[in-house]
Scaffold this active site. Structure first.
Site, PDB file in Angstrom:
ATOM      1  N   TYR A   1      -1.504  -1.425  10.067  1.00 24.86           N
ATOM      2  CA  TYR A   1      -1.583  -1.702   8.628  1.00 24.86           C
ATOM      3  C   TYR A   1      -0.345  -1.159   7.908  1.00 24.86           C
ATOM      4  O   TYR A   1       0.284  -1.863   7.112  1.00 24.86           O
ATOM      5  CB  TYR A   1      -2.864  -1.061   8.094  1.00 24.86           C
ATOM      6  CG  TYR A   1      -3.140  -1.279   6.631  1.00 24.86           C
ATOM      7  CD1 TYR A   1      -3.470  -2.539   6.147  1.00 24.86           C
ATOM      8  CD2 TYR A   1      -3.114  -0.204   5.736  1.00 24.86           C
ATOM      9  CE1 TYR A   1      -3.748  -2.722   4.787  1.00 24.86           C
ATOM     10  CE2 TYR A   1      -3.402  -0.386   4.396  1.00 24.86           C
ATOM     11  CZ  TYR A   1      -3.719  -1.651   3.925  1.00 24.86           C
ATOM     12  OH  TYR A   1      -3.995  -1.826   2.593  1.00 24.86           O
TER      13      TYR A   1
ATOM     14  N   SER B   1       0.875  -1.185   0.000  1.00 22.72           N
ATOM     15  CA  SER B   1       0.000   0.000   0.000  1.00 22.72           C
ATOM     16  C   SER B   1       0.903   1.222   0.000  1.00 22.72           C
ATOM     17  O   SER B   1       2.041   1.152   0.486  1.00 22.72           O
ATOM     18  CB  SER B   1      -0.856   0.002   1.275  1.00 22.72           C
ATOM     19  OG  SER B   1      -1.374   1.302   1.516  1.00 22.72           O
TER      20      SER B   1
HETATM   21  N1  LIG Z   1      -8.767  -0.815  -1.878  1.00 17.81           N
HETATM   22  C1  LIG Z   1      -7.766  -0.032  -1.498  1.00 17.81           C
HETATM   23  O1  LIG Z   1      -7.912   1.194  -1.382  1.00 17.81           O
HETATM   24  C2  LIG Z   1      -6.402  -0.618  -1.246  1.00 17.81           C
HETATM   25  C3  LIG Z   1      -5.295   0.262  -1.195  1.00 17.81           C
HETATM   26  C4  LIG Z   1      -4.024  -0.267  -0.958  1.00 17.81           C
HETATM   27  C5  LIG Z   1      -3.874  -1.625  -0.751  1.00 17.81           C
HETATM   28  N2  LIG Z   1      -4.977  -2.450  -0.795  1.00 17.81           N
HETATM   29  C6  LIG Z   1      -4.758  -3.875  -0.558  1.00 17.81           C
HETATM   30  O2  LIG Z   1      -5.322  -4.595  -1.632  1.00 17.81           O
HETATM   31  C7  LIG Z   1      -5.794  -5.862  -1.153  1.00 17.81           C
HETATM   32  C8  LIG Z   1      -7.260  -6.039  -1.543  1.00 17.81           C
HETATM   33  O3  LIG Z   1      -8.011  -4.980  -1.012  1.00 17.81           O
HETATM   34  P1  LIG Z   1      -9.563  -4.787  -1.363  1.00 17.81           P
HETATM   35  O4  LIG Z   1      -9.848  -3.347  -1.291  1.00 17.81           O
HETATM   36  O5  LIG Z   1      -9.916  -5.557  -2.579  1.00 17.81           O
HETATM   37  O6  LIG Z   1     -10.247  -5.445  -0.055  1.00 17.81           O
HETATM   38  P2  LIG Z   1     -11.242  -6.694   0.149  1.00 17.81           P
HETATM   39  O7  LIG Z   1     -11.482  -6.746   1.622  1.00 17.81           O
HETATM   40  O8  LIG Z   1     -12.409  -6.593  -0.751  1.00 17.81           O
HETATM   41  O9  LIG Z   1     -10.356  -7.948  -0.313  1.00 17.81           O
HETATM   42  C9  LIG Z   1      -9.489  -8.618   0.590  1.00 17.81           C
HETATM   43  C10 LIG Z   1      -9.648 -10.103   0.381  1.00 17.81           C
HETATM   44  O10 LIG Z   1      -8.751 -10.790   1.266  1.00 17.81           O
HETATM   45  C11 LIG Z   1      -9.474 -11.809   1.944  1.00 17.81           C
HETATM   46  N3  LIG Z   1      -8.839 -12.060   3.239  1.00 17.81           N
HETATM   47  C12 LIG Z   1      -8.690 -11.197   4.270  1.00 17.81           C
HETATM   48  N4  LIG Z   1      -8.087 -11.804   5.298  1.00 17.81           N
HETATM   49  C13 LIG Z   1      -7.850 -13.085   4.932  1.00 17.81           C
HETATM   50  C14 LIG Z   1      -7.269 -14.223   5.559  1.00 17.81           C
HETATM   51  N5  LIG Z   1      -6.799 -14.151   6.822  1.00 17.81           N
HETATM   52  N6  LIG Z   1      -7.194 -15.380   4.873  1.00 17.81           N
HETATM   53  C15 LIG Z   1      -7.655 -15.469   3.594  1.00 17.81           C
HETATM   54  N7  LIG Z   1      -8.225 -14.432   2.939  1.00 17.81           N
HETATM   55  C16 LIG Z   1      -8.330 -13.252   3.614  1.00 17.81           C
HETATM   56  C17 LIG Z   1     -10.880 -11.224   2.093  1.00 17.81           C
HETATM   57  O11 LIG Z   1     -11.842 -12.201   2.419  1.00 17.81           O
HETATM   58  C18 LIG Z   1     -11.054 -10.596   0.718  1.00 17.81           C
HETATM   59  O12 LIG Z   1     -11.443 -11.552  -0.252  1.00 17.81           O
HETATM   60  C19 LIG Z   1      -5.522  -5.879   0.337  1.00 17.81           C
HETATM   61  O13 LIG Z   1      -4.273  -6.502   0.607  1.00 17.81           O
HETATM   62  C20 LIG Z   1      -5.439  -4.397   0.687  1.00 17.81           C
HETATM   63  O14 LIG Z   1      -4.665  -4.165   1.848  1.00 17.81           O
HETATM   64  C21 LIG Z   1      -6.227  -1.970  -1.044  1.00 17.81           C
END
Ligand SMILES: NC(=O)c1ccc[n+]([C@@H]2O[C@H](COP(=O)([O-])OP(=O)(O)OC[C@H]3O[C@@H](n4cnc5c(N)ncnc54)[C@H](O)[C@@H]3O)[C@@H](O)[C@H]2O)c1
Length: 287
Positions: free
Chosen positions: A192, A179
């Site tokens: 985080y 991130s």
């Molecule tokens: N959306 C944003 O703004 C953003 C920005 C920077 C980084 N990210 C990163 O991108 C990734 C996806 O984010 P997103 O926005 O799609 O969120 P999201 O919550 O929709 O997706 C996260 C996925 O990870 C799964 N997950 C979480 N913990 C888990 C575990 N212990 N075991 C197995 N699966 C698990 C969830 O069930 C989900 O399917 C994450 O790593 C997040 O930190 C997102």
């Protein structure tokens, strides 16, 4: 031997379409956390480029949490039957034995994994919600453990399970999702930010170990990205959702997935241990 997957492309010399092999044909990609959100868009992008796909989530129901799809198996069913094979596996990435079983099941269903995208994670505390408080001097220990587990520890355990076979096969590309918060100090989302910063260090170290085998590991660090979870868990600024041609806006998940496909494929064959921030230029400094 399986025939290569083909796509039709027109050339400038002729209007007749010429079939060309899709760039990721023959690759098998595991995208953790691909039951919803960014992970699912990444999986779809790799699939469109010809890879066979292993969808993954913590359980069958997680993909339904923000209304994107009914269940993980319904998602796998809806995605399969096109050009690529699509299967689904479940498992908590913070649990080493669950990962072992999940990866064994994935290999049995599709074969050897050659592309790994560690996307599962997020700023989710011990009670399943965003941790609060979350400053450097004020956070709950249980939230710190929960966030490290689902981001840093999970990413490290999945890599530990899969990278040795990539090394033995002398083939593979790993992309870990961090991130922008990994790269600058801020008195917010402290667990985080620390977890994602440690993913960057881990990935660079992993790349150093893997390079002699021809296996690569890189990091993509997205800025705020409009996934269903992102939109459902905060007040958003309408101007940041859509701002004409300006890059001062939230990312679309597809814009992150495009960079992942670069790191997954042959065009980045000499690139490893690198970090790409994708945030429309909000943070411009040496990573
Ligand atoms: N959306 C944003 O703004 C953003 C920005 C920077 C980084 N990210 C990163 O991108 C990734 C996806 O984010 P997103 O926005 O799609 O969120 P999201 O919550 O929709 O997706 C996260 C996925 O990870 C799964 N997950 C979480 N913990 C888990 C575990 N212990 N075991 C197995 N699966 C698990 C969830 O069930 C989900 O399917 C994450 O790593 C997040 O930190 C997102």
């Amino acid at each position: 031997m399986a025939l290569p997957k083909l796509a039709s492309l027109s050339t400038s010399d002729s209007n007749k379409p010429h079939p060309v092999a899709l760039p990721l044909a023959g690759e098998i990609a595991l995208v953790t956390g691909s039951g919803r959100g960014l992970g699912n868009i990444i999986a779809r992008k790799l699939m469109a480029l010809g890879a066979d796909i292993i969808l993954h989530d913590i359980n069958e129901e997680a993909p339904a949490r923000f209304g994107e799809v009914e269940s993980l198996s319904a998602l796998a069913h809806s995605m399969s039957g096109q050009t690529s094979r699509v299967v689904a596996v479940t498992g908590d990435i913070s649990d080493a034995s669950a990962i072992e079983a999940m990866v064994a099941s994935a290999r049995e269903k599709l074969g050897e994994i050659s592309i790994l995208v560690n996307c599962a994670g997020g700023d989710i505390g011990a009670d399943g919600n965003k941790p609060s408080p979350a400053t450097p001097t004020n956070f709950k220990l249980e939230d710190l453990y929960a966030v490290l587990d689902r981001n840093l520890i999970g990413t490290m355990l999945v890599c530990r399970e899969i990278a040795p076979r990539m090394m033995a096969n002398k083939k593979g590309s790993i992309i870990n999702i961090a991130s922008v918060l990994a790269h600058y100090g801020a008195p917010i989302e402290i667990s985080y930010g620390c977890a994602k910063a440690a993913i960057v260090h881990y990935t660079r170290s992993l790349a150093a170990e893997l390079r002699d085998c021809g296996v690569r590991a890189n990091v993509v660090s997205p800025g705020p990205t409009m996934t269903a979870r992102f939109l459902a868990t905060r007040e958003t600024d309408p101007k940041m959702r859509e701002n004409g041609s300006s890059l001062i806006r939230y990312a679309k998940p597809e814009e992150i997935a495009d960079a992942i496909s670069f790191f997954a494929g042959n065009e980045s064959r000499y690139v490893t241990g690198q970090v790409l921030l994708i945030d429309g230029g909000e943070n411009i400094f040496a990573a």
